[in-house]
Design an enzyme around this catalytic site. Structure first.
Site, PDB file in Angstrom:
ATOM      1  N   ASP A  14       0.807  -1.227   0.000  1.00 51.05           N
ATOM      2  CA  ASP A  14       0.000   0.000   0.000  1.00 51.05           C
ATOM      3  C   ASP A  14       0.838   1.274   0.000  1.00 51.05           C
ATOM      4  O   ASP A  14       0.570   2.200  -0.763  1.00 51.05           O
ATOM      5  CB  ASP A  14      -0.951   0.012   1.200  1.00 51.05           C
ATOM      6  CG  ASP A  14      -2.038  -1.039   1.046  1.00 51.05           C
ATOM      7  OD1 ASP A  14      -2.706  -1.039   0.000  1.00 51.05           O
ATOM      8  OD2 ASP A  14      -2.176  -1.872   1.949  1.00 51.05           O
ATOM      9  N   ARG A  94       2.478   5.137  17.620  1.00 54.15           N
ATOM     10  CA  ARG A  94       2.009   6.189  16.689  1.00 54.15           C
ATOM     11  C   ARG A  94       2.452   7.599  17.048  1.00 54.15           C
ATOM     12  O   ARG A  94       2.909   8.338  16.174  1.00 54.15           O
ATOM     13  CB  ARG A  94       0.479   6.136  16.524  1.00 54.15           C
ATOM     14  CG  ARG A  94      -0.039   4.819  15.993  1.00 54.15           C
ATOM     15  CD  ARG A  94       0.680   4.366  14.748  1.00 54.15           C
ATOM     16  NE  ARG A  94       0.177   3.074  14.315  1.00 54.15           N
ATOM     17  CZ  ARG A  94       0.847   2.250  13.524  1.00 54.15           C
ATOM     18  NH1 ARG A  94       2.042   2.567  13.073  1.00 54.15           N
ATOM     19  NH2 ARG A  94       0.328   1.099  13.169  1.00 54.15           N
ATOM     20  N   ASP A 123      -5.464   4.166  14.229  1.00 50.07           N
ATOM     21  CA  ASP A 123      -4.125   4.683  13.933  1.00 50.07           C
ATOM     22  C   ASP A 123      -4.158   6.007  13.183  1.00 50.07           C
ATOM     23  O   ASP A 123      -3.341   6.890  13.418  1.00 50.07           O
ATOM     24  CB  ASP A 123      -3.311   3.632  13.165  1.00 50.07           C
ATOM     25  CG  ASP A 123      -2.898   2.487  14.076  1.00 50.07           C
ATOM     26  OD1 ASP A 123      -2.746   2.731  15.291  1.00 50.07           O
ATOM     27  OD2 ASP A 123      -2.744   1.356  13.589  1.00 50.07           O
ATOM     28  N   SER A 174      -3.873  -8.760   9.238  1.00 44.88           N
ATOM     29  CA  SER A 174      -3.244  -7.455   9.250  1.00 44.88           C
ATOM     30  C   SER A 174      -2.452  -7.369  10.555  1.00 44.88           C
ATOM     31  O   SER A 174      -3.006  -7.562  11.639  1.00 44.88           O
ATOM     32  CB  SER A 174      -4.325  -6.375   9.194  1.00 44.88           C
ATOM     33  OG  SER A 174      -3.786  -5.164   9.643  1.00 44.88           O
TER      34      SER A 174
HETATM   35  N1  ARG Z   1      -6.393  -2.350  17.615  1.00 44.59           N
HETATM   36  C1  ARG Z   1      -5.077  -1.947  17.959  1.00 44.59           C
HETATM   37  C2  ARG Z   1      -5.005  -0.474  18.220  1.00 44.59           C
HETATM   38  O1  ARG Z   1      -5.888   0.237  17.856  1.00 44.59           O
HETATM   39  C3  ARG Z   1      -4.065  -2.369  16.951  1.00 44.59           C
HETATM   40  C4  ARG Z   1      -4.253  -1.892  15.560  1.00 44.59           C
HETATM   41  C5  ARG Z   1      -3.066  -2.269  14.764  1.00 44.59           C
HETATM   42  N2  ARG Z   1      -3.274  -2.622  13.428  1.00 44.59           N
HETATM   43  C6  ARG Z   1      -3.263  -3.882  12.936  1.00 44.59           C
HETATM   44  N3  ARG Z   1      -3.047  -4.005  11.692  1.00 44.59           N
HETATM   45  N4  ARG Z   1      -3.469  -4.944  13.641  1.00 44.59           N
HETATM   46  O2  ARG Z   1      -4.055   0.008  18.801  1.00 44.59           O
END
Ligand code: ARG
Length: 402
Positions: A14, A94, A123, A174
């Site tokens: 991506d 992040r 995110d 993911s």
């Molecule tokens: N749900 C978790 C958060 O909001 C992890 C998100 C991370 N992304 C993933 N591709 N699993 O912090």
């Protein structure tokens, strides 16, 4: 306005497509930016790939130490765990990435920060809000919120533009990972009734295939920060990595969480966080020894507030600064050692000691050394029960008891 932008680049499909898309659709020059916080095995390969795909410049930085010192350990001191389950690895990464991107954007004279997040997750919020707090003058572009391509269309776009597409069958999940944990979602996990298949886990052994012998570990803390392992001084990154390996070997740190995203969606997420689970447990055990009952009660509320704030992208706020100041003050005497036992997926605290311990043997013991004045108890209880007796007499709270 500068036509240069900084793109948070993972080397994946991506963000590779984004390099070309930004050039083609918007006539922008793309500088990629790749941050290693314990998640990038080969920065150089990613750097080269970015240049091959068409980036004008490819920046890479190892920020593991900064991640641990400025984000992970403060969160550990706060006991920040979202909804009592998720140690917040992704969420803590992040704001650091945003901060580094802002620094790079300023240095390179870029006018915008670009990231690959979709419009459904947390995110995007964390990155957008953090960038806006630190550098309101920077624009934010999130191609995935705009281009509306399916995975097939993205692959087709890549193929027609000579961007290398994954040769291996893409993982059905993911995944996001860093030193503090691994977050896994999508695929069969989207049905919360499905047990996570074994291929979801990489860092932790299945608890029924762990060593038959328990392992012990002694974690030394100084002012709430882990600084030694089995008596040996270690830097934060190395210490986390060592705990990670040992705990993972014993199957510790698997978390299955249906969580509440900020955007209102419930999402099923699997986490692997062996080091976080062990260190959080050890830290809490030590606090239990050195903080008063009132401090512990109050700190629990702060912890849940703090976790929500991290989860919801509010790291760079006055509220976090205030909570951080409180947490720091609570850690003054959180110095000492905790012994944990790792066995079959479980981490158990089996010992704790501190020079500032409030545990007083002479008060607690039932042996001959007992120094507790039992004759003081009836007077204390008499006054403690005074309002209870007064109310029970004045109001008929328990009519059924006659
Ligand atoms: N749900 C978790 C958060 O909001 C992890 C998100 C991370 N992304 C993933 N591709 N699993 O912090």
């Amino acid at each position: 306005m500068s036509d240069k932008v900084i793109l948070a680049y993972s080397g994946g499909l991506d963000t590779s497509v984004a390099i070309r898309w930004l050039q083609e659709q918007h006539g922008l020059q793309v500088i990629t930016f790749t941050v290693d916080i314990g998640n990038v095995p080969d920065l150089e390969t990613i750097r080269q790939k970015a240049l091959d795909v068409g980036a004008v410049k490819a920046l890479v930085v190892d920020a593991s130490e900064r991640f641990v010192d400025s984000f992970v350990f403060p969160a550990l001191q706060a006991d920040a765990v979202y909804e009592d389950q998720y140690p917040l690895a992704t969420a803590l990464g992040r704001p650091l990435i945003a901060e580094l991107m802002v620094e790079a954007a300023r240095k390179e004279g870029a006018s915008a920060v670009v990231h690959g997040c979709t419009g459904k997750g947390n995110d995007q919020v964390r990155l957008d809000v953090s960038v806006a707090a630190l550098a309101p003058e920077l624009k934010i572009i999130a191609p995935a919120r705009v281009w509306n391509m399916t995975r097939e269309q993205t692959i087709e776009y890549a193929q027609t533009h000579g961007i290398p597409t994954p040769v291996t069958v893409a993982s059905p999940y993911s995944i996001d990972e860093n030193l503090w944990g691994r977050s896994i979602e999508c695929g069969v996990l989207e049905d919360p009734w499905n047990e996570p298949p074994e291929d979801v886990f990489i860092w932790t052994r299945p608890p029924d295939e762990t060593p038959a012998q328990a392992a012990y570990m002694e974690i030394g803390f100084e002012k709430g920060t882990p600084v030694t392992l089995d008596g040996q001084g270690m830097e934060g990154v190395a210490l986390i990595q060592r705990v990670h390996v040992l705990a993972g070997r014993h199957g510790i740190g698997r978390i299955d969480h249906v969580e509440n995203r900020l955007v209102g969606i419930k999402s099923r997420e699997i986490y692997e966080a062996p080091a976080a689970v062990v260190l959080l447990k050890a830290h809490q055990a030590l606090q239990g020894l050195v903080l008063s009952r009132e401090q512990l009660r109050f700190k629990r509320n702060v912890a849940s507030h703090y976790a929500d704030l991290i989860y919801n992208g509010l790291w760079f706020t006055g509220m976090r600064q205030d909570l951080a100041a409180y947490v720091e003050s609570t850690q003054k005497y959180v110095t000492g050692t905790v012994r944990v036992k790792l066995f079959r997926g479980n981490c158990q605290v089996v010992g704790r000691k501190s020079p500032y311990s409030l545990y007083d043997y002479a008060l607690a013991t039932y042996d001959s050394e007992d120094a507790f004045d039992q004759s003081a108890a009836p007077g204390f209880i008499h006054l403690w029960g005074l309002p209870v007796r007064t109310q029970a007499k004045a109001q008929s709270l328990f009519p059924e008891k006659g």
